[in-house]
Design an enzyme around this catalytic site. Sequence first.
Site, mmCIF file in Angstrom:
data_model
loop_
_atom_site.group_PDB
_atom_site.id
_atom_site.type_symbol
_atom_site.label_atom_id
_atom_site.label_comp_id
_atom_site.label_asym_id
_atom_site.label_seq_id
_atom_site.Cartn_x
_atom_site.Cartn_y
_atom_site.Cartn_z
ATOM 1 N N ASP A 132 14.403 48.037 32.870
ATOM 2 C CA ASP A 132 15.112 46.919 32.234
ATOM 3 C C ASP A 132 16.516 46.811 32.829
ATOM 4 O O ASP A 132 17.037 47.776 33.399
ATOM 5 C CB ASP A 132 15.302 47.192 30.732
ATOM 6 N N ARG A 182 11.174 41.124 37.539
ATOM 7 C CA ARG A 182 11.009 40.327 36.311
ATOM 8 C C ARG A 182 12.335 39.589 36.095
ATOM 9 O O ARG A 182 13.368 40.219 35.855
ATOM 10 C CB ARG A 182 10.740 41.257 35.123
ATOM 11 N N LYS A 185 16.546 35.489 31.371
ATOM 12 C CA LYS A 185 17.818 34.737 31.301
ATOM 13 C C LYS A 185 18.996 35.685 31.074
ATOM 14 O O LYS A 185 20.075 35.455 31.597
ATOM 15 C CB LYS A 185 17.734 33.685 30.197
HETATM 16 C C1 LIG Z 1 9.355 40.363 28.980
HETATM 17 C C2 LIG Z 1 10.833 40.257 28.737
HETATM 18 C C3 LIG Z 1 11.667 41.286 29.122
HETATM 19 C C4 LIG Z 1 13.037 41.190 28.916
HETATM 20 N N1 LIG Z 1 13.863 42.164 29.408
HETATM 21 C C5 LIG Z 1 15.194 41.975 29.373
HETATM 22 C C6 LIG Z 1 16.080 42.874 30.034
HETATM 23 O O1 LIG Z 1 15.662 43.876 30.635
HETATM 24 N N2 LIG Z 1 17.422 42.611 29.987
HETATM 25 C C7 LIG Z 1 17.924 41.505 29.341
HETATM 26 O O2 LIG Z 1 19.146 41.279 29.372
HETATM 27 N N3 LIG Z 1 17.108 40.663 28.673
HETATM 28 C C8 LIG Z 1 15.763 40.864 28.668
HETATM 29 N N4 LIG Z 1 14.946 39.966 28.039
HETATM 30 C C9 LIG Z 1 15.516 38.952 27.114
HETATM 31 C C10 LIG Z 1 15.973 37.697 27.869
HETATM 32 O O3 LIG Z 1 17.121 37.966 28.619
HETATM 33 C C11 LIG Z 1 16.302 36.540 26.880
HETATM 34 O O4 LIG Z 1 17.347 36.935 26.052
HETATM 35 C C12 LIG Z 1 15.132 36.109 26.014
HETATM 36 O O5 LIG Z 1 13.946 36.104 26.742
HETATM 37 C C13 LIG Z 1 15.375 34.687 25.432
HETATM 38 O O6 LIG Z 1 15.479 33.755 26.453
HETATM 39 P P1 LIG Z 1 14.293 32.770 26.915
HETATM 40 O O7 LIG Z 1 14.122 32.942 28.378
HETATM 41 O O8 LIG Z 1 13.081 33.002 26.127
HETATM 42 O O9 LIG Z 1 14.849 31.309 26.774
HETATM 43 P P2 LIG Z 1 15.515 30.516 25.601
HETATM 44 O O10 LIG Z 1 15.919 29.229 26.198
HETATM 45 O O11 LIG Z 1 16.544 31.350 24.921
HETATM 46 O O12 LIG Z 1 14.327 30.285 24.578
HETATM 47 C C14 LIG Z 1 13.274 29.393 24.856
HETATM 48 C C15 LIG Z 1 12.490 29.221 23.560
HETATM 49 O O13 LIG Z 1 11.825 30.453 23.266
HETATM 50 C C16 LIG Z 1 11.874 30.722 21.860
HETATM 51 N N5 LIG Z 1 12.662 31.956 21.663
HETATM 52 C C17 LIG Z 1 13.430 32.605 22.546
HETATM 53 N N6 LIG Z 1 13.950 33.721 22.005
HETATM 54 C C18 LIG Z 1 13.491 33.753 20.728
HETATM 55 C C19 LIG Z 1 13.656 34.659 19.665
HETATM 56 N N7 LIG Z 1 14.400 35.751 19.773
HETATM 57 N N8 LIG Z 1 13.039 34.385 18.495
HETATM 58 C C20 LIG Z 1 12.258 33.287 18.338
HETATM 59 N N9 LIG Z 1 12.046 32.406 19.341
HETATM 60 C C21 LIG Z 1 12.656 32.629 20.502
HETATM 61 C C22 LIG Z 1 12.523 29.528 21.230
HETATM 62 O O14 LIG Z 1 11.506 28.643 20.855
HETATM 63 C C23 LIG Z 1 13.348 28.942 22.339
HETATM 64 O O15 LIG Z 1 13.578 27.583 22.186
HETATM 65 C C24 LIG Z 1 13.571 40.050 28.249
HETATM 66 C C25 LIG Z 1 12.732 39.016 27.857
HETATM 67 C C26 LIG Z 1 11.379 39.093 28.095
HETATM 68 C C27 LIG Z 1 10.503 37.939 27.697
#
Ligand SMILES: Cc1cc2nc3c(=O)[nH]c(=O)nc-3n(C[C@H](O)[C@H](O)[C@H](O)COP(=O)(O)OP(=O)(O)OC[C@H]3O[C@@H](n4cnc5c(N)ncnc54)[C@H](O)[C@@H]3O)c2cc1C
Length: 308
Positions: A132, A182, A185
């Site tokens: 991560d 991976r 955002k």
């Molecule tokens: C497999 C995976 C591994 C990850 N590993 C890391 C990492 O190592 N380091 C790091 O900094 N971040 C990590 N993240 C978190 C990432 O950085 C984002 O904070 C998170 O994925 C929310 O952003 P989004 O891309 O889904 O987009 P967004 O634009 O934030 O969300 C898109 C849509 O997804 C839904 N959504 C998103 N988050 C949520 C939530 N918490 N609850 C309910 N609905 C939600 C909503 O409907 C939203 O409109 C990881 C995420 C995933 C999926």
Amino acid sequence: MSIARAVLLRASKSRFLADQVSHRSFVKRAVRRFMPGESPEEALDAALKLAAEGRGTVFTKLGENLSSLADAEAVRDHYLWFFDQVAARRVPGHVSIKPTQLGLDLSPDKCAEYCETLAQKAESTGTYFWIDMEDSSYVDRTLALYRGLRAKHEKVGICLQAYLRRTPADLESLIAISPTIRLVKGAYAEPADLAFPEKADTDRAFYELSVRMLEAAAQGKRFPILGTHDVPLLRRLIDKARDLSVPDGGYEIHMLYGIRDGDQRQLRDAGRNVRTLISYGASWFPWYMRRLAERPANVWFVMKSMVG
Ligand SMILES: Cc1cc2nc3c(=O)[nH]c(=O)nc-3n(C[C@H](O)[C@H](O)[C@H](O)COP(=O)(O)OP(=O)(O)OC[C@H]3O[C@@H](n4cnc5c(N)ncnc54)[C@H](O)[C@@H]3O)c2cc1C
């Protein structure tokens, strides 16, 4: 960054708050939306159900910023045991760790040694070892850790964060070593000189970085992972992959357990490779607060859990 997001991310670092709320049953009820349970067995059981639908899994044991190397060794030993469980139960599951959970703050050399042991174990049990990405102060050390592992192992992957201004350069330098990346955002509170304060800029960066990864994949340079729940963005990227002649099996979509579950299923049914990241463990407070910060409306679920 919205005020609610800033407050929740600040709260994620509070040990006092963690001690106050972690044992409350209404909070535990709310947390279950994002994790099947605290025990590894509950995580493995949930993964088997997802596997029956054709979804793979990535597992992570929650916990970060440990205070002694003995703690880090215990985490390493836990994962060694866990890899055996994944293999014994034939779960199509990878493992993803946070470097600080394996002692990065205490001894980068020991952390690298523990990660090497786990990468070997992943290889011998036929699965994948993921790193991560934590907050921006760890990026250089985490990239160095990954480069060391990638020099010896095929099935190791690293997370990059689209909100960081440095990420395009990091991606280019990694493409040279044929990485598995991976892209996400980014989940931490970062200063504006390091990360985009506006979400629209992060979304644009995610698209552009993903296209770059897909172009590299079209030239046979490893496997891009799109780690997002942003389904409209994913649809644009799926179209782009088709334009670039990247086959459906040439990339994966990773999402978190409990988020956009219907979309995960639909994407899988439409032929995409989908993996769900399942978290488990008792130290869920900072991780859970980051999930609330991603969508402050989630705080509503905590309130509802207060009344059962
Ligand atoms: C497999 C995976 C591994 C990850 N590993 C890391 C990492 O190592 N380091 C790091 O900094 N971040 C990590 N993240 C978190 C990432 O950085 C984002 O904070 C998170 O994925 C929310 O952003 P989004 O891309 O889904 O987009 P967004 O634009 O934030 O969300 C898109 C849509 O997804 C839904 N959504 C998103 N988050 C949520 C939530 N918490 N609850 C309910 N609905 C939600 C909503 O409907 C939203 O409109 C990881 C995420 C995933 C999926």
